[in-house]
Design a protein around this motif. Structure first.
Motif, PDB file in Angstrom:
ATOM      1  N   GLY A 253       0.822  -1.206   0.000  1.00 43.79           N
ATOM      2  CA  GLY A 253       0.000   0.000   0.000  1.00 43.79           C
ATOM      3  C   GLY A 253       0.855   1.256   0.000  1.00 43.79           C
ATOM      4  N   GLY A 254       1.905   1.259   0.830  1.00 43.85           N
ATOM      5  CA  GLY A 254       2.819   2.401   0.849  1.00 43.85           C
ATOM      6  C   GLY A 254       3.538   2.576  -0.470  1.00 43.85           C
ATOM      7  N   TYR A 255       3.859   1.448  -1.118  1.00 40.05           N
ATOM      8  CA  TYR A 255       4.530   1.484  -2.419  1.00 40.05           C
ATOM      9  C   TYR A 255       3.661   2.170  -3.467  1.00 40.05           C
ATOM     10  CZ  TYR A 255       6.159  -0.533  -6.888  1.00 40.05           C
ATOM     11  OH  TYR A 255       6.568  -0.717  -8.181  1.00 40.05           O
ATOM     12  N   LEU A 256       2.382   1.782  -3.530  1.00 44.82           N
ATOM     13  CA  LEU A 256       1.483   2.383  -4.511  1.00 44.82           C
ATOM     14  C   LEU A 256       1.134   3.829  -4.148  1.00 44.82           C
ATOM     15  CD1 LEU A 256      -0.979  -0.577  -5.238  1.00 44.82           C
ATOM     16  CD2 LEU A 256       0.781   0.343  -6.750  1.00 44.82           C
ATOM     17  N   LEU A 257       0.924   4.089  -2.860  1.00 49.13           N
ATOM     18  CA  LEU A 257       0.588   5.446  -2.434  1.00 49.13           C
ATOM     19  C   LEU A 257       1.721   6.417  -2.727  1.00 49.13           C
ATOM     20  CD1 LEU A 257      -1.603   7.140  -1.024  1.00 49.13           C
ATOM     21  CD2 LEU A 257      -0.469   6.642   1.151  1.00 49.13           C
ATOM     22  N   GLY A 258       2.965   5.938  -2.583  1.00 46.81           N
ATOM     23  CA  GLY A 258       4.112   6.802  -2.841  1.00 46.81           C
ATOM     24  C   GLY A 258       4.215   7.227  -4.297  1.00 46.81           C
ATOM     25  N   LYS A 259       3.592   6.470  -5.181  1.00 48.01           N
ATOM     26  CA  LYS A 259       3.639   6.807  -6.609  1.00 48.01           C
ATOM     27  C   LYS A 259       2.628   7.874  -6.993  1.00 48.01           C
ATOM     28  CE  LYS A 259       5.309   2.245  -8.094  1.00 48.01           C
ATOM     29  NZ  LYS A 259       6.557   2.724  -8.696  1.00 48.01           N
ATOM     30  N   THR A 260       1.677   8.166  -6.126  1.00 44.28           N
ATOM     31  CA  THR A 260       0.629   9.117  -6.466  1.00 44.28           C
ATOM     32  C   THR A 260       1.072  10.568  -6.326  1.00 44.28           C
ATOM     33  OG1 THR A 260      -0.259   9.104  -4.206  1.00 44.28           O
ATOM     34  CG2 THR A 260      -1.136   7.461  -5.745  1.00 44.28           C
ATOM     35  N   GLY A 261       2.108  10.826  -5.540  1.00 43.06           N
ATOM     36  CA  GLY A 261       2.547  12.198  -5.309  1.00 43.06           C
ATOM     37  C   GLY A 261       3.237  12.805  -6.529  1.00 43.06           C
ATOM     38  N   ASP A 262       3.334  14.125  -6.514  1.00 41.98           N
ATOM     39  CA  ASP A 262       4.024  14.852  -7.583  1.00 41.98           C
ATOM     40  C   ASP A 262       5.427  15.208  -7.094  1.00 41.98           C
ATOM     41  OD1 ASP A 262       4.923  16.452  -9.599  1.00 41.98           O
ATOM     42  OD2 ASP A 262       3.298  17.912  -9.511  1.00 41.98           O
ATOM     43  N   HIS A 263       6.431  14.562  -7.659  1.00 42.82           N
ATOM     44  CA  HIS A 263       7.814  14.772  -7.233  1.00 42.82           C
ATOM     45  C   HIS A 263       8.623  15.594  -8.228  1.00 42.82           C
ATOM     46  CE1 HIS A 263       7.103  11.709  -4.155  1.00 42.82           C
ATOM     47  NE2 HIS A 263       6.558  10.964  -5.099  1.00 42.82           N
ATOM     48  N   SER A 264       7.930  16.169  -9.220  1.00 43.84           N
ATOM     49  CA  SER A 264       8.653  16.906 -10.260  1.00 43.84           C
ATOM     50  C   SER A 264       8.073  18.292 -10.501  1.00 43.84           C
ATOM     51  CB  SER A 264       8.612  16.109 -11.577  1.00 43.84           C
ATOM     52  OG  SER A 264       9.195  14.842 -11.411  1.00 43.84           O
ATOM     53  N   ASN A 265       7.219  18.774  -9.553  1.00 45.83           N
ATOM     54  CA  ASN A 265       6.562  20.083  -9.742  1.00 45.83           C
ATOM     55  C   ASN A 265       5.993  20.182 -11.146  1.00 45.83           C
ATOM     56  OD1 ASN A 265       7.328  20.828  -7.150  1.00 45.83           O
ATOM     57  ND2 ASN A 265       9.171  21.891  -7.822  1.00 45.83           N
ATOM     58  N   SER A 266       5.245  19.167 -11.533  1.00 48.03           N
ATOM     59  CA  SER A 266       4.821  19.023 -12.917  1.00 48.03           C
ATOM     60  C   SER A 266       3.691  19.981 -13.298  1.00 48.03           C
ATOM     61  CB  SER A 266       4.387  17.579 -13.188  1.00 48.03           C
ATOM     62  OG  SER A 266       3.250  17.261 -12.416  1.00 48.03           O
TER      63      SER A 266
END
Length: 269
Positions: A253-266
């Motif tokens: 769950g943490g693995y998938l949730l971590g992918k939802t954030g924006d880490h590139s100020n897109s």
């Protein structure tokens, strides 16, 4: 994830796969059932499980080499990166299939009425479902990020950290997602790095957590299967504890949730 320096084959073209590779694949496909049967018939309990899982792994390596020219091709995503979700799904597949096959053939050797009557506990189905959810959920979660563009400053920062020209990063990225130009650029380190251009030079803690939980759970379960085989208990695969299932669910769950954030100020492309 690699730079465009010499030796990384950036922008290179894969040579045509020799017909001999397909010939070896055909030989392996034919020989493997015979080898697995001989392994389970003649090796002592426990070692027959080791031999069976080793042959299953070898078969997957030959399959990757024959089709893609890279032995570990089954671990490589469409972005030419080693995928942690593919790794964990493959590990569970080999462990569970190896155990089931070993017990099935042991029942044949013992003259049982139903060779395929090996019971699969509910907890194991749940664990396999968790692994499959991560495998199928990853591209769904990342899909929307292909329609966005990363902040130029973060692209420059990543360029400096990876010693890779910004032009190469921009040429191969998929939206904000970092990508390698070729299958041969994939590295095991990819499984622990961020997915986006903005965080690909950093270690993703959620990925590290899932990797270790998967490795510990799969290794422990393999040993449980081995002990059951050595006791000549071939009626059912061992159960997974509720605690281990909870750890797997939390880490995935943490693995998938971590992918939802924006880490590139897109922003929209």
């Amino acid at each position: 994830m690699t730079s465009s320096s010499a030796g990384n084959h950036a922008g290179g073209v894969v040579e045509a796969i020799p017909r001999a590779e397909y010939g070896r694949l055909a030989v392996l496909t034919t020989a493997m059932p015979i080898a697995v049967l001989a392994t389970n018939w003649y090796l002592p309990p426990g070692w027959n499980l080791v031999g069976t899982t080793a042959m299953l792994t070898a078969g997957l390596l030959v399959l990757g080499k024959a089709i893609s020219g890279v032995p570990l091709a089954l671990l490589i995503s469409e972005r030419n990166l080693m995928s942690l979700s593919r790794f964990q799904a493959l590990v569970w597949t080999v462990v569970v299939m190896g155990g089931y096959l070993t017990m099935t053939l042991a029942r044949v050797k013992a003259g049982g009425q139903s060779a395929v009557g090996v019971a699969i506990p509910q907890e194991l189905w749940i664990a396999m479902g968790i692994a499959t959810t991560s495998l199928l959920g990853t591209p769904l979660v990342l899909g929307a990020k292909r329609a966005r563009s990363p902040d130029e400053k973060l692209v420059q920062n990543t360029s400096e950290q990876l010693a890779e020209p910004t032009t190469d990063i921009d040429a191969h990225r998929q939206g904000v997602l970092y990508a390698n130009p070729h299958l041969t650029d994939a590295r095991m380190a990819d499984m622990f790095q961020g997915d986006e251009v903005g965080n690909t030079a950093h270690i993703d803690l959620a990925k590290v957590q899932m990797f270790y939980f998967t490795l510990i759970a799969a290794t422990g379960y393999f040993m449980d299967v081995a002990m059951a085989v050595m006791r000549k208990s071939h009626d059912a695969l061992p159960e997974l504890s509720q605690g281990m299932l909870a750890l797997l669910a939390i880490s995935h769950g943490g693995y998938l949730l971590g992918k939802t954030g924006d880490h590139s100020n897109s922003k929209p492309a």
